[in-house]
Design an enzyme around this catalytic site. Structure first.
Site, PDB file in Angstrom:
ATOM      1  N   ASP A 201     -45.956 109.690  30.171  1.00  0.00           N
ATOM      2  CA  ASP A 201     -47.194 110.134  30.835  1.00  0.00           C
ATOM      3  C   ASP A 201     -48.269 110.601  29.848  1.00  0.00           C
ATOM      4  O   ASP A 201     -49.442 110.684  30.212  1.00  0.00           O
ATOM      5  CB  ASP A 201     -46.889 111.286  31.807  1.00  0.00           C
ATOM      6  CG  ASP A 201     -45.862 110.909  32.857  1.00  0.00           C
ATOM      7  OD1 ASP A 201     -45.710 109.702  33.119  1.00  0.00           O
ATOM      8  OD2 ASP A 201     -45.212 111.815  33.404  1.00  0.00           O
TER       9      ASP A 201
ATOM     10  N   ARG B 145     -52.280  92.058  47.463  1.00  0.00           N
ATOM     11  CA  ARG B 145     -50.853  92.172  47.131  1.00  0.00           C
ATOM     12  C   ARG B 145     -50.668  93.377  46.209  1.00  0.00           C
ATOM     13  O   ARG B 145     -51.563  93.698  45.414  1.00  0.00           O
ATOM     14  CB  ARG B 145     -50.349  90.923  46.408  1.00  0.00           C
ATOM     15  CG  ARG B 145     -50.291  89.694  47.292  1.00  0.00           C
ATOM     16  CD  ARG B 145     -49.146  89.794  48.310  1.00  0.00           C
ATOM     17  NE  ARG B 145     -48.985  88.558  49.034  1.00  0.00           N
ATOM     18  CZ  ARG B 145     -49.649  88.241  50.142  1.00  0.00           C
ATOM     19  NH1 ARG B 145     -50.556  89.072  50.651  1.00  0.00           N
ATOM     20  NH2 ARG B 145     -49.422  87.089  50.755  1.00  0.00           N
TER      21      ARG B 145
END
Ligand code: F6P
Length: 357
Positions: A136, A275
């Site tokens: 992160d 999608r």
């Protein structure tokens, strides 16, 4: 004779083994008879007394190996002061094992939560040196965490793969990128993968801006669009709610994740086919990239140097290309977020990337 405990805690990443190897190799050079206790499954092993006496050969051949050879687990900081189901005081148990094993220092590799507990152990009198691990990149006090660049490569590769299929079908694709509460991974992978729209937790989005950006692309004759969406992305509307209100709203109309909510809104408003791809934990898997292998080796060597100098209570950080010791009390409890006014955001906007603001 020195005796050091190694511990990896929290979510894993690609470069944990490379980092431990860096610490161990440097320590074995200085102290050939050093004893390294591999504390198993993070703080759990320290609490319940589980460790493996490591041999120098355990640290050979692991530079390129993902995961962690000593295992990891999540032990939330907020529960550290709460006794376990058998009434065990976890903090006392950790201190007890540290003393019982006669450790000179704990080498702790972990992210934000891990650093809070590491600082607690420091306050409780244990010698601690930490290393900043996480895909992160949200640890305060370091420009870079190890694991981040490897995850950027994987998320970028996911965007690259989606590009070709999105172009063939003329669809809108959303790639949801990990990163917890921050957008570093999405920002870097989004730029590297040539995303048209990047949505980050630090810049709450307006769905109207997102739709406008998509329609502009259609008007320009572009048949497909790619969105890199952070798992923690949030709309302006939702960002204005309290935690409780947001929870209630999401309960009323649940989506598997934020990308599905955004995808639905785009499809409803534009009629374009959408999608969604969620690479998920693949972003934490596989082998570390070359960049991570280098910073892991450097950070590891620097952590060992601190131990040799008996300089405890620090995280080894990476700032402006140099490795620096950062006092643990400065690191614990802070989050390094993307600054919406930073130059990287301005540059990305200059390239025409929409941030939905
Ligand atoms: O902190 C690393 C991370 O991969 C985050 O990006 C993500 O939100 C979280 O861990 C997932 O945690 P878990 O592996 O426990 O599902």
């Amino acid at each position: 004779m020195k005796r050091i405990g190694f511990l990896t805690s929290g979510g894993d990443c690609q470069s944990l083994n490379a980092t431990m190897r860096g610490v161990a190799k440097t320590l074995y050079q200085k102290y050939p008879d050093i004893e390294i206790y591999g504390i198993l499954e993070g703080y759990k092993g320290l609490i319940y007394g589980n460790y493996r006496l490591m041999q120098s050969r355990d640290f050979s051949g692991i530079l390129t190996e993902g995961g962690t050879i000593i295992g990891t687990s999540r032990q939330p900081f907020k529960l550290m002061r709460v006794p376990d189901e058998n009434g065990l005081d976890k903090v006392e148990a950790m201190k007890g094992n540290y003393k019982k094993w006669g450790l000179d220092c704990l080498v702790i590799l972990g992210g934000n939560g891990t650093h809070k507990t590491a600082n607690l152990l420091r306050e409780e009198g244990c010698n601690v040196v930490t290393l900043p691990k996480t895909i992160d990149n949200d640890i305060w006090g370091t420009d870079m965490t190890f694991g981040f660049q490897s995850a950027v490569d994987i998320a970028t590769n996911a965007i690259d793969c989606i590009h070709t299929t999105a172009a063939s079908h003329g669809r809108v694709f959303i790639i949801e990128v990990m990163g917890h509460k921050v957008g570093w991974l999405t920002l870097h992978a989004g730029i590297a993968g040539g995303a048209d729209i990047i949505l980050l937790p630090e810049i709450p989005y307006d769905i109207n801006s997102v739709v406008q950006a998509l329609e502009k692309r259609t008007q320009e004759g572009k048949s497909f669009s790619i969105l890199a969406v952070a798992e923690g992305a949030i709309s302006k509307e939702d960002a204005a709610l309290t935690k409780k209100e947001l929870k209630a709203k999401r309960k009323k109309k649940p989506f598997p994740s934020i990308s599905y909510q955004i995808g639905q809104e785009i499809q409803d408003r534009t009629g374009q086919e959408v999608r969604i791809t969620v690479p998920g934990h693949t972003q934490r898997g596989g082998e570390p990239c070359a960049y991570d292998r280098v910073i892991s080796s450097r950070l590891g060597a620097a952590a060992a140097r601190l131990i040799i100098e008996e300089k405890y209570g620090y995280m080894v950080g990476f700032r402006d290309g140099e490795i620096v010791p950062v006092p643990l009390e400065e690191v614990a409890g802070k989050l390094k977020m993307v600054d919406p006014d930073s130059t990287i955001i301005k540059e990305a906007k200059g390239l025409g990337i929409c941030f939905g603001d």
